[in-house]
Design an enzyme around this catalytic site. Structure first.
Site, PDB file in Angstrom:
ATOM      1  CD  GLU A  53      -1.680  -2.399   1.667  1.00  0.00           C
ATOM      2  OE1 GLU A  53      -2.562  -3.282   1.742  1.00  0.00           O
ATOM      3  OE2 GLU A  53      -0.490  -2.590   2.029  1.00  0.00           O
ATOM      4  CG  PHE A 115     -10.004  -9.732  10.906  1.00  0.00           C
ATOM      5  CD1 PHE A 115      -8.775 -10.226  11.344  1.00  0.00           C
ATOM      6  CD2 PHE A 115     -10.255  -9.703   9.547  1.00  0.00           C
ATOM      7  CE1 PHE A 115      -7.821 -10.668  10.445  1.00  0.00           C
ATOM      8  CE2 PHE A 115      -9.318 -10.156   8.630  1.00  0.00           C
ATOM      9  CZ  PHE A 115      -8.087 -10.630   9.087  1.00  0.00           C
ATOM     10  CD  GLN A 116      -7.424  -7.260   7.323  1.00  0.00           C
ATOM     11  OE1 GLN A 116      -8.330  -6.994   6.528  1.00  0.00           O
ATOM     12  NE2 GLN A 116      -6.250  -7.747   6.926  1.00  0.00           N
ATOM     13  CE  LYS A 165     -17.400  -6.508   3.223  1.00  0.00           C
ATOM     14  NZ  LYS A 165     -16.674  -7.793   3.464  1.00  0.00           N
ATOM     15  CG  MET A 484      22.839  12.249   3.313  1.00  0.00           C
ATOM     16  SD  MET A 484      24.006  13.356   2.481  1.00  0.00           S
ATOM     17  CE  MET A 484      23.108  13.754   0.981  1.00  0.00           C
TER      18      MET A 484
END
Length: 587
Positions: A53, A115-116, A165, A484
């Site tokens: 993502e 969940f999630q 949802k 760097m």
């Protein structure tokens, strides 16, 4: 048109299409499956399946910054949303317009550690311009269109819409939008006339003026860059650009002093330090530009033009502020300059340019190229020379020394062709950003200038390039170090190279081939041009692994906490007079 009843997911897709969205970068999961089902049922909106993502958000950033459109992201709830956070903050810091759709558990489960589940609006509040949790289907159409208005208006930025949802599955009415506005967000576009007149008066009286322009000019659109060029040439003043502003003014023009700041040019930094009037246009005085604040341009009067009122006096106190879109303000400044017949002290300006030319003569970006090892500066210069005549070349970068060498040695003549992570400095930005640029410009040459450490942060997106046949070129300056980090350890920590040496690098040629691309490697300076041309002419994704000098440092440099006139240089720069006169340090 009468209201049409649709599911929440249908409303999301219809709103995206009504907003002109052509592509969305995303990754599916349970909470957003209703949206993915609607994507499957239509063929107008294109979806690009990324491999993580974070890559989706960076890809949307590249798409947005190169096209001038709002980038669009679709991720699921929980880890899908939290994986997107780095990209959202990156877009926030660099003022990139995005709309990120995140899935959420059903409304009746919010707060139950389902969940999630994650508190997406809470997590993203500090790293977005605005965010929404949609609690009812009735609010969804308004929020969808409002989000795009907020993302693109004023100072651009990312907006999150968190979609439970059950809202996606509910039925509701959808009315196509007319003119979308936000009841409490209406940024000022036109600058105050009296302030603009005062700015012109201050600039016309300057003996040692400088124009300091940033990413806000690019964000304002191509017209702003054209007006900036017009104003700069009308006045005859020197101009410098920030890292994010590169391309806002043509690098080949004689009035351009190069980039400003920590790894900016000697002439740009010295002119900023010694000027008597500066005008900051679409820039925010960040710490990599100002150096030590109490020594920043100590004798100057400062004018700040910006669309974001919160940027005014945030870091540096200014003498005059003009709030407004830089394109509108520059247009008015040009009119006022001409109608008032503003006259500059030409003798003083000539002397100022003589001083600037003396600084330029130090040739602060000089380096010595030997016959055995490729210097990273040479690699960038040859990439530039071999691509500069092509119609459309877009450059993205990862983060590190290679990023700064690219900014120093690759010359940009127009805006929206340089995509880099400036404010957040996000390693792993360049490859997915290049992916987004290539989606927006399928026929263009898109090159990600990378380091061997940074490219590994999102290397999985090579699979996305393969799936969508995107011929992105990855140009790795491979010095086998986190360059760097190693440079700072050498200069500030007694050369104690703690965990900055990459001891187990992949074979990048085989890695490219494993993803269906082409892998190339070059170690000999005499063969560099041939390798670059093979990369350019290959009609596939390419990783070109360029073995460069491991010990090379990126100079000039303003050490952290130092002032503009306290730069340090590499041994290849003729700084004898600079050291004697300005207290410079030769490393």
């Amino acid at each position: 048109m009468a209201n049409v009843e649709m599911t929440g997911s249908e409303i999301v897709i219809k709103a995206l299409l009504d907003q002109g969205v052509e592509v969305v970068f995303g990754y599916p999961g349970g909470a957003v499956l209703p949206i993915y089902d609607e994507i499957f049922k239509q063929n107008k909106l294109r979806h690009v399946l990324v491999r993580q993502e974070g890559g989706a958000v960076h890809a949307a950033e590249g798409y947005a910054r190169s096209s001038g459109k709002v980038g669009c992201v679709l991720v699921t709830s929980g880890p899908g949303a939290t994986n997107a956070v780095t990209g959202l903050l990156d877009a926030m810091m660099d003022s990139v317009p995005l709309v990120c759709l995140t899935g959420q558990v059903p409304t009746h489960l919010i707060g139950n550690d389902a969940f999630q589940e994650a508190d997406t609006t809470g997590i993203t509040r500090p790293c977005t311009k605005h965010n929404y949790l949609v609690k009812s289907i009735e609010d969804l159409p308004r929020i969808m269109h409002e989000a795009f208005y907020v993302a693109r208006s004023g100072r651009p930025g990312p907006v999150v819409i968190d979609l439970p949802k059950d809202v996606l599955m509910d039925l509701g009415a959808y009315t196509p939008p007319t003119k979308v506005k936000h009841k409490s967000y209406n940024p000022v576009v036109k600058g105050d006339t009296a302030a603009i007149k005062e700015a012109v008066k201050m600039l016309s009286k300057a003996k040692k003026p400088i124009i300091y322009a940033g990413g806000g000019v690019v964000n304002s659109g191509p017209g702003a860059s054209q007006l900036l060029k017009q104003f700069t040439q009308l006045t005859g003043f020197p101009i410098t650009l920030t890292l994010m502003g590169l391309g806002a003014y043509p690098a080949s023009d004689k009035q351009f002093l190069g980039m400003l700041g920590m790894h900016g040019t000697y002439e740009a930094n010295m002119a900023m330090h010694d000027c008597d009037v500066m005008v900051a246009i679409g820039a925010r005085f960040d710490d990599r530009i100002t150096g030590r604040l109490d020594a920043f341009s100590p004798g100057s009067k400062k004018i700040h033009i910006d669309i974001d009122p919160s940027s005014i006096n945030k870091s540096v106190a200014v003498d005059l502020a003009v709030i407004g879109d830089v394109a509108h303000v520059l247009e008015d400044m040009i009119k006022v300059w001409r109608t008032s017949q503003a006259k500059v002290d030409q003798k003083a300006l000539k002397n100022w340019w003589k001083q600037i030319d003396d600084w330029r003569a130090k040739d602060c970006l000089a380096y010595q190229q030997d016959k055995k090892v490729i210097k990273p500066q040479l690699a960038i210069q040859r990439l530039y020379e071999l691509t500069k005549k092509r119609k459309d070349v877009y450059i993205t970068t990862e983060v590190g020394q290679h990023q700064m060498w690219a900014a120093q040695h690759f010359k940009f003549e127009k805006p929206n062709h340089w995509m880099t992570s400036g404010g957040l400095g996000t390693m792993g930005y360049g490859l997915p950003a290049a992916m987004g640029v290539q989606m927006a410009h399928p026929d263009a040459l898109v090159v990600d200038i990378a380091g061997e450490a940074s490219i590994l942060m999102n290397i999985q997106e090579m699979a996305t390039l393969a799936q969508y046949r995107l011929p992105v070129k990855v140009f790795i300056l491979n010095n086998q170090y986190m360059g760097m980090v190693r440079q700072w350890q050498e200069l500030l920590h007694g050369s104690r190279y703690s965990e900055s040496y990459m001891e187990a690098l992949p074979d990048f040629v085989k890695l490219a081939e494993s993803f269906g691309g082409v892998g190339l490697r070059v170690t000999d300076p005499a063969k560099l041009d041939d390798a670059i041309m093979e990369m350019i002419e290959t009609d596939n994704s390419v990783i070109l692994d360029v073995a460069v000098s491991p010990e090379e440092n990126c100079f000039p440099m303003i050490p952290s906490g130092a002032a503009h006139n306290e730069m340090i240089f590499g041994a290849d720069v003729d700084t004898e007079n600079a050291i004697a006169e300005e207290g410079m340090v030769l490393v």
